[in-house]
Design a protein around this motif. Structure first.
Motif, PDB file in Angstrom:
ATOM      1  N   ALA A 141       0.834  -1.212   0.000  1.00 50.84           N
ATOM      2  CA  ALA A 141       0.000   0.000   0.000  1.00 50.84           C
ATOM      3  C   ALA A 141       0.867   1.260   0.000  1.00 50.84           C
ATOM      4  CB  ALA A 141      -0.934  -0.008   1.209  1.00 50.84           C
ATOM      5  N   ILE A 142       1.951   1.233   0.771  1.00 53.57           N
ATOM      6  CA  ILE A 142       2.848   2.396   0.831  1.00 53.57           C
ATOM      7  C   ILE A 142       3.493   2.630  -0.536  1.00 53.57           C
ATOM      8  CG2 ILE A 142       4.996   3.290   1.814  1.00 53.57           C
ATOM      9  CD1 ILE A 142       4.210   1.745   4.423  1.00 53.57           C
ATOM     10  N   ALA A 143       3.997   1.571  -1.148  1.00 53.69           N
ATOM     11  CA  ALA A 143       4.649   1.701  -2.457  1.00 53.69           C
ATOM     12  C   ALA A 143       3.657   2.197  -3.504  1.00 53.69           C
ATOM     13  CB  ALA A 143       5.261   0.371  -2.875  1.00 53.69           C
ATOM     14  N   GLU A 144       2.452   1.670  -3.498  1.00 53.18           N
ATOM     15  CA  GLU A 144       1.441   2.116  -4.466  1.00 53.18           C
ATOM     16  C   GLU A 144       1.086   3.580  -4.257  1.00 53.18           C
ATOM     17  OE1 GLU A 144      -1.739  -0.730  -4.060  1.00 53.18           O
ATOM     18  OE2 GLU A 144      -0.669  -2.246  -5.245  1.00 53.18           O
ATOM     19  N   ARG A 145       0.975   4.003  -3.008  1.00 51.64           N
ATOM     20  CA  ARG A 145       0.689   5.418  -2.714  1.00 51.64           C
ATOM     21  C   ARG A 145       1.809   6.311  -3.242  1.00 51.64           C
ATOM     22  NH1 ARG A 145       1.542   6.529   3.193  1.00 51.64           N
ATOM     23  NH2 ARG A 145       3.651   6.792   2.432  1.00 51.64           N
ATOM     24  N   GLU A 146       3.047   5.914  -2.998  1.00 52.35           N
ATOM     25  CA  GLU A 146       4.183   6.726  -3.439  1.00 52.35           C
ATOM     26  C   GLU A 146       4.296   6.754  -4.960  1.00 52.35           C
ATOM     27  OE1 GLU A 146       5.906   8.798  -1.543  1.00 52.35           O
ATOM     28  OE2 GLU A 146       4.625   8.134   0.089  1.00 52.35           O
ATOM     29  N   LEU A 147       4.027   5.634  -5.615  1.00 51.28           N
ATOM     30  CA  LEU A 147       4.067   5.606  -7.078  1.00 51.28           C
ATOM     31  C   LEU A 147       2.978   6.500  -7.672  1.00 51.28           C
ATOM     32  CD1 LEU A 147       4.810   1.826  -7.664  1.00 51.28           C
ATOM     33  CD2 LEU A 147       6.309   3.746  -8.249  1.00 51.28           C
ATOM     34  N   ALA A 148       1.793   6.523  -7.050  1.00 52.12           N
ATOM     35  CA  ALA A 148       0.719   7.406  -7.527  1.00 52.12           C
ATOM     36  C   ALA A 148       1.118   8.873  -7.339  1.00 52.12           C
ATOM     37  CB  ALA A 148      -0.578   7.100  -6.779  1.00 52.12           C
ATOM     38  N   ALA A 149       1.737   9.191  -6.206  1.00 50.50           N
ATOM     39  CA  ALA A 149       2.202  10.568  -5.971  1.00 50.50           C
ATOM     40  C   ALA A 149       3.301  10.944  -6.964  1.00 50.50           C
ATOM     41  CB  ALA A 149       2.697  10.718  -4.536  1.00 50.50           C
ATOM     42  N   ASP A 150       4.193   9.999  -7.264  1.00 45.33           N
ATOM     43  CA  ASP A 150       5.254  10.245  -8.256  1.00 45.33           C
ATOM     44  C   ASP A 150       4.661  10.517  -9.632  1.00 45.33           C
ATOM     45  OD1 ASP A 150       7.085   9.814  -6.252  1.00 45.33           O
ATOM     46  OD2 ASP A 150       8.022   8.055  -7.180  1.00 45.33           O
ATOM     47  N   ALA A 151       3.607   9.780  -9.993  1.00 47.74           N
ATOM     48  CA  ALA A 151       2.979   9.981 -11.306  1.00 47.74           C
ATOM     49  C   ALA A 151       2.426  11.407 -11.412  1.00 47.74           C
ATOM     50  CB  ALA A 151       1.874   8.948 -11.524  1.00 47.74           C
ATOM     51  N   GLU A 152       1.789  11.892 -10.347  1.00 48.01           N
ATOM     52  CA  GLU A 152       1.289  13.283 -10.327  1.00 48.01           C
ATOM     53  C   GLU A 152       2.450  14.266 -10.429  1.00 48.01           C
ATOM     54  OE1 GLU A 152      -1.158  14.267  -6.987  1.00 48.01           O
ATOM     55  OE2 GLU A 152      -2.388  12.461  -7.218  1.00 48.01           O
ATOM     56  N   LEU A 153       3.508  13.983  -9.693  1.00 49.87           N
ATOM     57  CA  LEU A 153       4.673  14.860  -9.698  1.00 49.87           C
ATOM     58  C   LEU A 153       5.320  14.917 -11.082  1.00 49.87           C
ATOM     59  CD1 LEU A 153       6.779  16.667  -8.420  1.00 49.87           C
ATOM     60  CD2 LEU A 153       7.787  14.658  -7.336  1.00 49.87           C
ATOM     61  N   LEU A 154       5.392  13.781 -11.771  1.00 51.96           N
ATOM     62  CA  LEU A 154       5.982  13.768 -13.116  1.00 51.96           C
ATOM     63  C   LEU A 154       5.179  14.613 -14.098  1.00 51.96           C
ATOM     64  CD1 LEU A 154       7.168  10.068 -13.426  1.00 51.96           C
ATOM     65  CD2 LEU A 154       8.613  12.110 -13.513  1.00 51.96           C
ATOM     66  N   VAL A 155       3.863  14.636 -13.952  1.00 52.21           N
ATOM     67  CA  VAL A 155       3.029  15.477 -14.813  1.00 52.21           C
ATOM     68  C   VAL A 155       3.325  16.953 -14.537  1.00 52.21           C
ATOM     69  CG1 VAL A 155       0.651  16.172 -15.328  1.00 52.21           C
ATOM     70  CG2 VAL A 155       1.237  13.740 -15.129  1.00 52.21           C
ATOM     71  N   ALA A 156       3.399  17.327 -13.261  1.00 46.30           N
ATOM     72  CA  ALA A 156       3.740  18.719 -12.904  1.00 46.30           C
ATOM     73  C   ALA A 156       5.151  19.055 -13.375  1.00 46.30           C
ATOM     74  CB  ALA A 156       3.609  18.923 -11.393  1.00 46.30           C
ATOM     75  N   LEU A 157       6.053  18.106 -13.248  1.00 45.57           N
ATOM     76  CA  LEU A 157       7.442  18.317 -13.664  1.00 45.57           C
ATOM     77  C   LEU A 157       7.525  18.504 -15.183  1.00 45.57           C
ATOM     78  CD1 LEU A 157      10.205  18.447 -12.268  1.00 45.57           C
ATOM     79  CD2 LEU A 157      10.485  16.028 -12.810  1.00 45.57           C
ATOM     80  N   GLN A 158       6.701  17.770 -15.914  1.00 41.71           N
ATOM     81  CA  GLN A 158       6.678  17.918 -17.368  1.00 41.71           C
ATOM     82  C   GLN A 158       6.189  19.315 -17.751  1.00 41.71           C
ATOM     83  OE1 GLN A 158       4.105  15.211 -19.603  1.00 41.71           O
ATOM     84  NE2 GLN A 158       5.815  14.887 -20.993  1.00 41.71           N
TER      85      GLN A 158
END
Length: 198
Positions: A83-100
């Motif tokens: 659950a922790i890894a999935e939460r962090e991966l979802a947050a990373d996906a949002e961050l990558l969109v903002a970073l793009q």
């Protein structure tokens, strides 16, 4: 010895794996140093446009390394690791969109979004992930993971690539390949990607 996903050690004649003490910084120390650098770069990018490129590159390398080694480690050793890894991966996906969005052009809203994501990410890892790993992994395991993080960061992409694989084993193949392409583009455009070069 924990269940941390570690690469096999090269054989050392006469020394069992559990007695081998690898050298180097541990993964948590490396990632904490990254978080401090990202915090500085978020502040600098508000007044120095060149710092924005370095922020994008540093964060892209950092996320790649965490997705390859931090999240699989927490997944393996923590009872709620999945659950922790999935939460962090979802947050990373949002961050990558903002970073793009930030990489496409210095945009105040994108920089604010990236900064908020970076601060929230650093808090979560410092409060939850790092203490759990310190408790559940040996010092030697964290050093071995740290050695892998250093290798992953050096081969990682320097641009955001949302939509690419974010979990092993595919990200361990795709990220270095994208890293080569990004580094060629960086060289051709003379893009600064390291804080010490600002």
């Amino acid at each position: 010895m924990s269940d941390a996903p570690l690469p096999p050690l090269p054989p050392v004649p006469g020394v069992p794996d559990e007695d081998f003490e690898p050298a180097g910084p541990d993964m948590i120390d490396l990632l904490e140093a990254d978080h401090a650098a990202l915090d500085r770069l978020c502040a600098r990018a508000q007044t120095e446009p060149a710092a924005s490129d370095v922020l994008v590159a540093t964060l892209a390398r950092h996320l790649s390394a965490e997705e390859q080694y931090l999240y699989p480690a927490i997944y393996a050793v923590h009872p709620e690791g999945r659950a922790i890894a999935e939460r962090e991966l979802a947050a990373d996906a949002e961050l990558l969109v903002a970073l793009q969005r930030l990489h496409s052009g210095v945009d105040e809203a994108a920089l604010r979004s990236v900064t908020e994501h970076v601060h929230a990410h650093a808090r979560r890892t410092a409060d939850e992930l790092f203490p759990a790993l310190r408790e559940r992994c040996t010092g030697g395991e964290l050093v071995r993971l740290g050695n892998r993080v250093e290798i992953a960061r050096s081969a990682a992409p320097t641009r955001p690539h949302p939509g690419t694989p974010s979990t092993p084993p595919l990200n361990k193949v795709v990220d270095p390949a994208l890293g080569v392409v990004d580094k060629v583009m960086d060289a051709l455009t003379r893009r600064t990607t390291w804080e010490e070069d600002l």
